[in-house]
Design a protein around this motif. Structure first.
Motif, PDB file in Angstrom:
ATOM      1  N   TYR A   1       0.735  -1.233   0.154  1.00  0.00           N
ATOM      2  CA  TYR A   1       0.505   0.036  -0.083  1.00  0.00           C
ATOM      3  C   TYR A   1       1.652   1.632   0.464  1.00  0.00           C
ATOM      4  O   TYR A   1       0.596   2.299  -0.866  1.00  0.00           O
ATOM      5  N   LEU A   2       1.804   1.122   0.845  1.00  0.00           N
ATOM      6  CA  LEU A   2       2.637   2.266   0.762  1.00  0.00           C
ATOM      7  C   LEU A   2       3.439   2.269  -0.556  1.00  0.00           C
ATOM      8  O   LEU A   2       3.518   4.101  -0.783  1.00  0.00           O
ATOM      9  N   ILE A   3       4.139   1.352  -0.920  1.00  0.00           N
ATOM     10  CA  ILE A   3       4.802   1.605  -1.747  1.00  0.00           C
ATOM     11  C   ILE A   3       3.798   2.082  -3.410  1.00  0.00           C
ATOM     12  O   ILE A   3       4.213   3.309  -3.831  1.00  0.00           O
ATOM     13  N   VAL A   4       2.995   1.701  -2.969  1.00  0.00           N
ATOM     14  CA  VAL A   4       1.663   2.300  -4.071  1.00  0.00           C
ATOM     15  C   VAL A   4       1.377   3.902  -4.101  1.00  0.00           C
ATOM     16  O   VAL A   4       1.444   4.520  -5.575  1.00  0.00           O
ATOM     17  N   THR A   5       1.188   4.017  -2.728  1.00  0.00           N
ATOM     18  CA  THR A   5       0.792   5.559  -2.172  1.00  0.00           C
ATOM     19  C   THR A   5       1.866   6.701  -2.455  1.00  0.00           C
ATOM     20  O   THR A   5       1.637   7.435  -3.471  1.00  0.00           O
ATOM     21  N   THR A   6       3.081   6.249  -2.385  1.00  0.00           N
ATOM     22  CA  THR A   6       4.142   6.444  -2.389  1.00  0.00           C
ATOM     23  C   THR A   6       3.967   7.173  -3.809  1.00  0.00           C
ATOM     24  O   THR A   6       4.588   8.007  -4.395  1.00  0.00           O
ATOM     25  N   GLY A   7       4.740   6.511  -4.765  1.00  0.00           N
ATOM     26  CA  GLY A   7       4.640   6.199  -5.883  1.00  0.00           C
ATOM     27  C   GLY A   7       3.484   7.402  -6.862  1.00  0.00           C
ATOM     28  O   GLY A   7       3.499   8.023  -7.867  1.00  0.00           O
ATOM     29  N   LEU A   8       2.074   7.197  -5.843  1.00  0.00           N
ATOM     30  CA  LEU A   8       1.151   8.418  -6.839  1.00  0.00           C
ATOM     31  C   LEU A   8       1.294  10.170  -6.200  1.00  0.00           C
ATOM     32  O   LEU A   8       1.293  10.779  -6.620  1.00  0.00           O
TER      33      LEU A   8
ATOM     34  N   ALA B   1       4.268  15.301   1.552  1.00  0.00           N
ATOM     35  CA  ALA B   1       3.631  13.986   1.457  1.00  0.00           C
ATOM     36  C   ALA B   1       4.461  13.079   0.725  1.00  0.00           C
ATOM     37  O   ALA B   1       4.004  11.976   1.517  1.00  0.00           O
ATOM     38  N   VAL B   2       5.146  13.054  -0.508  1.00  0.00           N
ATOM     39  CA  VAL B   2       5.967  12.355  -0.250  1.00  0.00           C
ATOM     40  C   VAL B   2       7.048  11.749   0.728  1.00  0.00           C
ATOM     41  O   VAL B   2       7.248  10.726   0.782  1.00  0.00           O
ATOM     42  N   GLY B   3       7.521  12.449   1.090  1.00  0.00           N
ATOM     43  CA  GLY B   3       8.863  13.045   1.668  1.00  0.00           C
ATOM     44  C   GLY B   3       7.687  11.688   3.171  1.00  0.00           C
ATOM     45  O   GLY B   3       8.766   9.896   3.335  1.00  0.00           O
TER      46      GLY B   3
ATOM     47  N   ALA C   1       7.130   8.170   1.894  1.00  0.00           N
ATOM     48  CA  ALA C   1       8.845   7.484   1.711  1.00  0.00           C
ATOM     49  C   ALA C   1       8.881   6.555   3.085  1.00  0.00           C
ATOM     50  O   ALA C   1       9.485   5.452   3.554  1.00  0.00           O
ATOM     51  N   PHE C   2       8.536   7.581   4.327  1.00  0.00           N
ATOM     52  CA  PHE C   2       9.493   7.430   5.889  1.00  0.00           C
ATOM     53  C   PHE C   2       8.198   6.300   5.958  1.00  0.00           C
ATOM     54  O   PHE C   2       9.100   5.676   6.932  1.00  0.00           O
ATOM     55  N   LEU C   3       7.000   6.371   6.096  1.00  0.00           N
ATOM     56  CA  LEU C   3       6.891   5.534   6.760  1.00  0.00           C
ATOM     57  C   LEU C   3       6.396   4.041   5.748  1.00  0.00           C
ATOM     58  O   LEU C   3       6.934   3.176   6.939  1.00  0.00           O
ATOM     59  N   LEU C   4       7.490   3.836   4.764  1.00  0.00           N
ATOM     60  CA  LEU C   4       7.953   2.544   4.525  1.00  0.00           C
ATOM     61  C   LEU C   4       8.646   2.294   5.249  1.00  0.00           C
ATOM     62  O   LEU C   4       8.900   0.500   5.788  1.00  0.00           O
ATOM     63  N   LEU C   5      10.059   2.675   5.455  1.00  0.00           N
ATOM     64  CA  LEU C   5      11.122   2.233   6.212  1.00  0.00           C
ATOM     65  C   LEU C   5      10.279   2.397   7.787  1.00  0.00           C
ATOM     66  O   LEU C   5      10.561   0.864   8.145  1.00  0.00           O
ATOM     67  N   TYR C   6       9.719   2.956   7.948  1.00  0.00           N
ATOM     68  CA  TYR C   6       9.146   2.277   9.528  1.00  0.00           C
ATOM     69  C   TYR C   6       7.988   0.954   9.407  1.00  0.00           C
ATOM     70  O   TYR C   6       8.841   0.415  10.027  1.00  0.00           O
ATOM     71  N   ALA C   7       7.457   1.216   8.913  1.00  0.00           N
ATOM     72  CA  ALA C   7       7.108  -0.150   8.555  1.00  0.00           C
ATOM     73  C   ALA C   7       7.510  -1.204   8.607  1.00  0.00           C
ATOM     74  O   ALA C   7       6.836  -2.224   8.768  1.00  0.00           O
TER      75      ALA C   7
END
Lengths: 287, 438
Positions: A266-273, B251-253, B256-262
């Motif tokens: 979910y986060l990958i897709v959201t970051t991309g969007l 929002a992008v930053g 992306a940070f949440l990815l690491l966190y998760a």
């Protein structure tokens, strides 16, 4: 371009350092605890129900003679993601469990012993530490419910290799230090080296800190009779009981990783969007 | 607050009514929508937003965890297991909270390093900077007390070691240190009493922290954001409105940070902790190595660098006191950066010498972190001493001296010029106010 060259150089250097360090480490003095392959390890690993059931059998037939599992209740043996024994079988098991629960006071103000219910913890044979020490020649058999998380394998790489090993472990989602340690301990008994002075009543184990452990070698071939045709070897017993203890220390592992992948995707897709949106918004503006 | 004059016009009667009584809509519009942000901010500037989000997240998860936690010596450890095993999604809440502390420090360290690299501490941002250092101090106190709550072996012995530091004051005035330590403990040893008060303070401090964060953001909005060139905003083409430009980038930053966190929360939740903390606290058994959480390691290394001698200087009975003073100074000295740095150029981009020293400072901090995780013996002690000296020299020598001797690179005239090149002319930010090309 310059940046790319320096990056390439950096990684090449890192690789060389990594290789030299690993070969240097093999000559080290302290006992290395080997990493094992576990079905539940890494970022996709999940517990194997059959293995957890066998592991519980090893616990019940061998470990439970001295060790309890106080953070685990009988009902946990039924829940999804665990050994998933049928409810009736676990109810029956609880009824016949040798270590009773102290309950009360009853109407006459007396404490009494009763068989455990599904909601009761899986108790070891001793009511308290003092009783355990008295029975075990001064040694205290620790509770096992968190053991797979309460131990770890320490690695002492050279300082320049340290960051790369760390990043590697994080990227591979390596969390099985405790499992590797317990497996090492189960299979680490041997005769002491000639120059080693072993205290009376202790056993030599090259994995245990100080190499002297009070627990006699718990496993030997054939001591537990598996029902599913798995060969009755010490190696299998050790692997299975470690899997069971890993589940007992982290019963939400299956769910955790399953939800984890949903969250990550979910986060990958959201970051991309969001990135595409940001690009669109900033399109007219040099920055 | 700074920024352009207010052109907020309420469109509804209710909006107009509220605006005359509490102009909250006006503040939001002026400070968080139209607010001019430099057009050249890079992704390092998204860490402010990331940190705000983590703070809110920590408070939210913490409030729920406190509903299931028992702050007592007999119940604490078991109640953590209760949360991990029996509370619905308790394992997730708990991981979010414990990993969140690490992510908080990871982000704050990047935030601070960015501040140092781009000279964000220099006039007129001194108060903003000092508030930031105060926030870090509060974070450290909160995290330290939070780590005691699981009441594992590392919790217990970590508290014992760190609170005992105050006993070093005994060498100044006999009995002073001991009195303070006993006052902190609420007794003659670390016990359930200590745990109770730490829990109370652990719940309180984040709200004080939030208050200081509000001041931090207020101060930021008075002086405006720094940017990679370190130049002031001079013309309207230097900036874009906060929304949608900075917000879309933030929002992008954040995501992306949440990815690491998760990743940490779901796949390596224990990696940043210590296995010994899954053993219940036992005052009779000392773990072989007492190690604080990773984010304290650099400061811990500075503390332990002061053994009976420091680089050959005998310290005798004052060793511990020196260590304690050095450790606290290591944080406090950061607050003086605005006056220690003599260069009038903010951004290290235009400071060829300072840039190298900055990266060496980063290396120093990472090395101290590594040394903090090692036993205090042999070569590790000497290395800690050398890097401790390097740490303080960066602030006390490099910052003042480099500013005097360095010839900075040629600065662009404005942010616009740095982006578009010389004579590029500026795209007026009026165009930026209505950017959506639909």
């Amino acid at each position: 371009m310059k940046q790319r060259i320096s990056l390439t150089f950096f990684f090449a250097l890192a690789a060389v350092l990594a290789i030299t360090s690993v070969s240097a480490e093999e000559g080290g003095g302290h006992p290395e605890i080997a990493r094992q392959k576990w079905v539940f390890s890494g970022f996709t690993g999940q517990f194997d129900k059959a293995q957890l059931q066998r592991g519980f059998q090893v616990y019940k037939d061998v470990c439970s003679a001295c060790h309890g599992l106080k953070h685990l209740a009988f009902r946990n043996l039924v829940q999804p993601g665990g050994p998933e024994f049928p409810v009736d079988a676990v109810k029956e098991l609880a009824k016949t469990w040798p270590n009773q629960i102290t309950d009360g006071p009853n109407d006459e103000g007396k404490m009494f012993e009763r068989p455990p219910l599904l909601s009761d913890p899986i108790r070891g044979p001793y009511h308290n530490d003092q009783e355990a020490r008295a029975a075990q020649n001064g040694a205290l058999p620790p509770d096992l419910s968190l053991m797979a998380r309460a131990r770890n394998v320490e690695r002492n790489p050279s300082w320049w290799i340290h960051p790369f090993l760390m990043l590697g472990d994080i990227a591979h989602a390596y969390q099985e230090g405790g499992a590797d340690y317990i497996y090492g301990l189960m299979t680490g008994y041997s005769e002491p080296p000639a120059d080693f002075k072993l205290t009376d009543g202790k056993f030599y184990n090259h994995v245990f800190p100080g190499h002297q452990i009070s627990m006699p070698p718990p496993l030997s071939d054939g001591v537990v009779a598996y029902q599913d045709g798995t060969p009755s070897t010490v190696d299998n017993y050790a692997k299975d009981v470690v899997a069971f203890l890993s589940w007992s220390a982290d019963p939400s592992l299956d769910t955790r990783k399953r939800i984890g992948w949903q969250v990550i995707l979910y986060l990958i897709v959201t970051t991309g969007l969001l990135y595409l949106g940001k690009k669109r918004i900033w399109a007219g503006i040099k920055h | 607050m700074g920024g352009r004059s207010s052109d907020y016009v309420p469109t509804t009667r209710w909006g107009k009514w509220l605006d005359e009584r509490l102009p909250i809509g006006r503040v939001v519009k002026n400070q968080f929508i139209d607010y001019p942000t430099p057009r050249n901010l890079n992704y390092l500037w998204t860490f402010g937003g990331i940190l705000t989000l983590i703070l809110v997240g920590q408070i939210a998860t913490g409030v729920v965890l406190a509903m299931h936690y028992q702050p007592s010596a007999t119940g604490a450890f078991d109640s953590i297991e209760h949360i991990r095993r029996d509370v619905n999604y308790g394992w997730m809440l708990r991981n979010f909270h414990s990993v969140g502390a690490s992510m908080f420090f990871f982000a704050v360290f990047i935030h601070i390093f960015r501040g140092i690299y781009y000279g964000s501490y220099k006039a007129p941002r001194e108060v903003l900077w000092i508030l930031g250092v105060l926030i870090m101090l509060l974070m450290m106190a909160t995290a330290f007390m939070g780590y005691t709550l699981p009441w594992g072996q590392m919790s217990f012995w970590g508290v014992t070691v760190i609170t005992n530091l105050f006993s070093a004051l005994d060498t100044i005035y006999n009995g002073l240190g001991t009195t303070i330590v006993e006052w902190l403990w609420g007794g003659y040893a670390v016990s359930g009493v200590t745990l109770n008060r730490f829990f109370s303070l652990h719940y309180l401090l984040p709200f004080i922290l939030t208050g200081v964060v509000v001041l931090h953001i207020w101060a930021l909005h008075v002086v405006g954001q720094n940017n990679p060139t370190g130049l002031d905003l001079k013309e309207s083409s230097d900036c874009v409105p906060m929304h949608p430009y900075a917000t879309s980038k933030d929002a992008v930053g954040i995501c992306a940070f949440l990815l690491l966190y998760a990743w940490f929360v779901f796949f390596v939740p224990d990696y940043l902790g210590h296995a010994d903390n899954y053993v219940e606290a036992n005052p009779l058994v000392t773990p072989p190595h007492i190690v604080p959480e990773w984010y304290f390691l650099p400061f811990y290394a500075i503390l332990r660098a002061f053994t009976s001698s420091f680089l050959g200087i005998p310290l005798g009975q004052y060793a511990k006191l020196c260590g304690v003073i050095a450790m606290f100074s290591a944080v406090v000295v950061i607050a003086f950066a605005p006056w220690l740095d003599t260069s009038r150029i903010r951004s290290a981009k235009y400071r060829p010498i300072f840039k190298w020293f900055f990266w060496f400072f980063v290396f120093t901090c990472v090395s101290l972190g590594y040394l903090g995780s090692k036993p205090a013996e042999g070569v590790y002690v000497i290395a800690s001493q050398i890097f401790t000296v390097c740490y303080f020299l960066f602030f006390l020598a490099a910052m003042p001296i480099i500013g005097l001797i360095e010839t900075p690179r040629r600065l662009p005239r404005s942010i616009t010029e740095s982006v578009l090149g010389e004579g590029g002319g500026g795209l007026p930010s009026g165009a930026a106010a209505a950017p959506e090309v639909r």
